[in-house]
Design an enzyme around this catalytic site. Structure first.
Site, PDB file in Angstrom:
ATOM      1  CG  LEU A  85      -1.989  -1.176   1.179  1.00 18.10           C
ATOM      2  CD1 LEU A  85      -3.059  -0.958   2.231  1.00 18.10           C
ATOM      3  CD2 LEU A  85      -2.637  -1.419  -0.169  1.00 18.10           C
ATOM      4  NE  ARG A  86       4.379   0.280  -4.053  1.00 22.03           N
ATOM      5  CZ  ARG A  86       5.035  -0.851  -4.170  1.00 22.03           C
ATOM      6  NH1 ARG A  86       5.705  -1.359  -3.147  1.00 22.03           N
ATOM      7  NH2 ARG A  86       5.077  -1.485  -5.312  1.00 22.03           N
ATOM      8  CG  ASN A 116       7.925  -3.594   0.098  1.00 20.18           C
ATOM      9  OD1 ASN A 116       6.756  -3.519   0.449  1.00 20.18           O
ATOM     10  ND2 ASN A 116       8.280  -3.869  -1.144  1.00 20.18           N
ATOM     11  CG  ASP A 174       7.026  -9.461  -0.450  1.00 18.25           C
ATOM     12  OD1 ASP A 174       7.328 -10.536  -0.981  1.00 18.25           O
ATOM     13  OD2 ASP A 174       6.442  -8.545  -1.053  1.00 18.25           O
ATOM     14  CG  HIS A 201      10.851 -12.070  -1.972  1.00 20.13           C
ATOM     15  ND1 HIS A 201      10.087 -11.206  -2.725  1.00 20.13           N
ATOM     16  CD2 HIS A 201      11.933 -12.369  -2.747  1.00 20.13           C
ATOM     17  CE1 HIS A 201      10.677 -10.991  -3.895  1.00 20.13           C
ATOM     18  NE2 HIS A 201      11.805 -11.677  -3.931  1.00 20.13           N
ATOM     19  CG  HIS A 254       5.592 -13.593  -4.488  1.00 14.66           C
ATOM     20  ND1 HIS A 254       6.792 -14.178  -4.230  1.00 14.66           N
ATOM     21  CD2 HIS A 254       5.713 -12.308  -4.083  1.00 14.66           C
ATOM     22  CE1 HIS A 254       7.611 -13.287  -3.689  1.00 14.66           C
ATOM     23  NE2 HIS A 254       6.977 -12.147  -3.582  1.00 14.66           N
ATOM     24  CG  ASP A 327       3.347  -9.315  -5.030  1.00 14.16           C
ATOM     25  OD1 ASP A 327       3.520  -8.322  -4.292  1.00 14.16           O
ATOM     26  OD2 ASP A 327       4.277  -9.863  -5.645  1.00 14.16           O
ATOM     27  CG  HIS A 331       5.855  -0.017  -9.254  1.00 12.42           C
ATOM     28  ND1 HIS A 331       6.693   0.357  -8.233  1.00 12.42           N
ATOM     29  CD2 HIS A 331       5.846  -1.373  -9.247  1.00 12.42           C
ATOM     30  CE1 HIS A 331       7.190  -0.717  -7.634  1.00 12.42           C
ATOM     31  NE2 HIS A 331       6.685  -1.781  -8.220  1.00 12.42           N
TER      32      HIS A 331
HETATM   33  O1  DOR Z   1       6.818  -7.657  -8.146  1.00  7.28           O
HETATM   34  C1  DOR Z   1       7.018  -7.376  -6.978  1.00  7.28           C
HETATM   35  N1  DOR Z   1       6.827  -6.120  -6.502  1.00  7.28           N
HETATM   36  N2  DOR Z   1       7.488  -8.322  -6.149  1.00  7.28           N
HETATM   37  C2  DOR Z   1       7.859  -8.048  -4.886  1.00  7.28           C
HETATM   38  O2  DOR Z   1       8.254  -8.963  -4.199  1.00  7.28           O
HETATM   39  C3  DOR Z   1       7.830  -6.653  -4.383  1.00  7.28           C
HETATM   40  C4  DOR Z   1       6.837  -5.854  -5.110  1.00  7.28           C
HETATM   41  C5  DOR Z   1       6.932  -4.372  -4.847  1.00  7.28           C
HETATM   42  O3  DOR Z   1       7.041  -3.968  -3.688  1.00  7.28           O
HETATM   43  O4  DOR Z   1       6.821  -3.600  -5.802  1.00  7.28           O
END
Ligand code: DOR
Length: 463
Positions: A85-86, A116, A174, A201, A254, A327, A331
């Site tokens: 969710l960033r 992350n 992850d 992961h 995943h 997942d 972006h």
């Molecule tokens: O494709 C992915 N994007 N795999 C991951 O493990 C992390 C994720 C991300 O945070 O963008």
């Protein structure tokens, strides 16, 4: 008789005093239920479910809002145990409000957020801040996953007692693999004292340095460095041995390779405490999607070959893979509208689960009941939540789906802040019409509802 509900006027985030769905096909594996029923919800709980549950008295009540369910599916709302969710830190891609809105539109009542973020969620303070933010937004419930190691650097374990007390439902690094066997062993031992699953992961980074896509004929043809299956398999094999030695709860994020499936199947047959998840994109796409160098199809782990897809579907069907998780990895165009090698891996998932998975059900690849179980009870077990269910007396956490609604995926439909999905502009079939979480309506699709608010024939409430 109360009018069918024009859902545009159903305020989101409300509990309706009396909501009735008539004549709907309800599927709930926890109840061994697959039947056409009426569902009556009072004060945010399911008070009656069954044929004829919507009595004339109820339907005529002034307070009743009635939704005609003919041709629709009613499912327990979903749990996504793997979303990005960033927030905090990369709110230009997604934030908790937009991520939860996307989740509600996808049929989810619960979302687990991977750590992350920036800063990494490796402390009580970040976990608590995320939960507080989600509560202020409303909508689906947010359950943070804490990091396994400080800063996701793979060395020092986080204070998992604090994370759990603050509300974390699992631990994971992850995006990065815990590559040290010693650290992974200690993580499993430590997490098991708090009954937290350790979510790996699985990627041996030494084997994937610079990798852009699955290693195979297509990576060779495209001149892109490959990510071999064995980089996943090695970690899963080692971790299964560590899970056996420690007795801890180990979960593979995943899963993408047929080798990992084979190892998981063997581990489960020996009673080792292992669970696993698969994403909708790994169930439906292969590395052929990368042929045009479209960075939207760059994900980690990468899209693999048809033999892997077949193995993943079979493993999901037979329970070797327990969970479907999105997942969801938003972006912005900065990370995606660029050269393939510069692009960040990940694609959207939360809003697309229903059309993608119904496609597999329609094609006879997976039974609907198994798909629903993999989105509800199975993740609930891994992260220790109560699974949404359609049982009488349960809090209303459900989603209503029009399985036959066809539409072209227009970017304006997406609640996510990001647009990185290969399904943009594609024709999809299957749409969530309404989602309830925690007894409250968190999503209503106005387009669908407009089609369904035609007047009912007298007495034609469906039961
Ligand atoms: O494709 C992915 N994007 N795999 C991951 O493990 C992390 C994720 C991300 O945070 O963008």
């Amino acid at each position: 008789m109360a009018a069918p509900v024009p859902a545009q006027v159903v305020p989101a985030h409300t509990t309706l005093p009396l909501l009735i769905i008539t004549g709907v096909r309800a599927v709930d594996p926890a109840q061994r239920l697959d039947a056409v029923v009426d569902v009556v919800m009072e004060g945010g709980s399911i008070s009656r479910i069954g044929r004829g549950a919507a009595t004339q008295d109820l339907l005529q009540s002034e307070q009743a809002m009635v939704v005609r369910g003919d041709g629709l599916l009613l499912l327990p709302a979903f749990i996504d145990m793997h979303a990005h969710l960033r927030e905090p830190g990369q709110e230009y891609k997604e934030d908790i409000a937009s991520g939860l809105a996307a989740a509600a539109a996808g049929g989810f009542a619960h979302v687990c957020a991977m750590p992350n973020t920036r800063p990494v969620n490796d402390t009580r303070a970040v976990t608590e801040a995320m939960i507080a933010r989600a509560r202020s937004v409303g909508g689906p419930a947010l359950h943070p996953i804490g990091a396994i190691t400080v800063g996701q650097r793979g060395q020092e374990l986080t204070e998992m007692a604090d994370l759990k007390e603050a509300g974390a439902v699992g631990v994971s690094d992850d995006g990065r693999c815990v590559t040290s066997s010693a650290v992974m062993r200690r993580a499993l031992e430590y997490a098991s004292t708090f009954d937290l699953a350790v979510i790996q992961h699985a990627e041996d980074h030494a084997l994937t340095e610079g990798a852009q896509m699955h290693e195979g004929a297509i990576s060779t043809r495209l001149g892109l460095r490959g990510w071999p299956r064995v980089a996943e398999d090695i970690i899963v094999a080692r971790d299964v041995l560590l899970a056996e030695a420690t007795g801890a709860r180990y979960h593979v994020a995943h899963v993408s390779s047929l080798g990992a499936v084979r190892i998981l199947r063997e581990a489960k047959s020996r009673g080792i405490s292992v669970t696993a998840e698969v994403t909708p994109h790994h169930l439906t796409l292969t590395d052929e999607a990368v042929i045009g160098y479209d960075a939207v199809c760059k994900v980690n782990p990468p899209l693999r070959e048809q033999a892997d897809v077949d193995a993943l579907r079979e493993a999901l069907a037979d329970g070797t893979i327990d969970v479907i998780a999105t997942d969801h990895a938003p972006h912005s165009s900065l990370e995606k509208d660029c050269e393939f090698v510069e692009a960040s891996p990940g694609m959207l998932g939360l809003e697309l689960v229903v059309p993608v998975l119904l496609g597999l059900v329609r094609a006879g690849n997976l039974p609907l009941g198994r798909v629903v179980d993999a989105l509800t009870r199975a993740p609930a077990r891994v992260v220790g939540l109560d699974a949404p269910t359609l049982a009488q007396g349960a809090r209303a956490e459900l989603c209503l789906v029009d399985p036959e609604h066809r539409y072209r995926l227009d970017p304006s439909r997406l609640r996510s802040k990001s647009r990185n999905t290969p399904l943009l502009g594609r024709e999809l079939c299957g749409q969530v019409c309404l989602t309830m979480a925690g007894g409250r309506i968190v999503f209503v699709d106005p387009l669908i509802e407009a089609q369904r608010s035609a007047p009912q024939a007298p007495g034609g409430a469906g039961s």
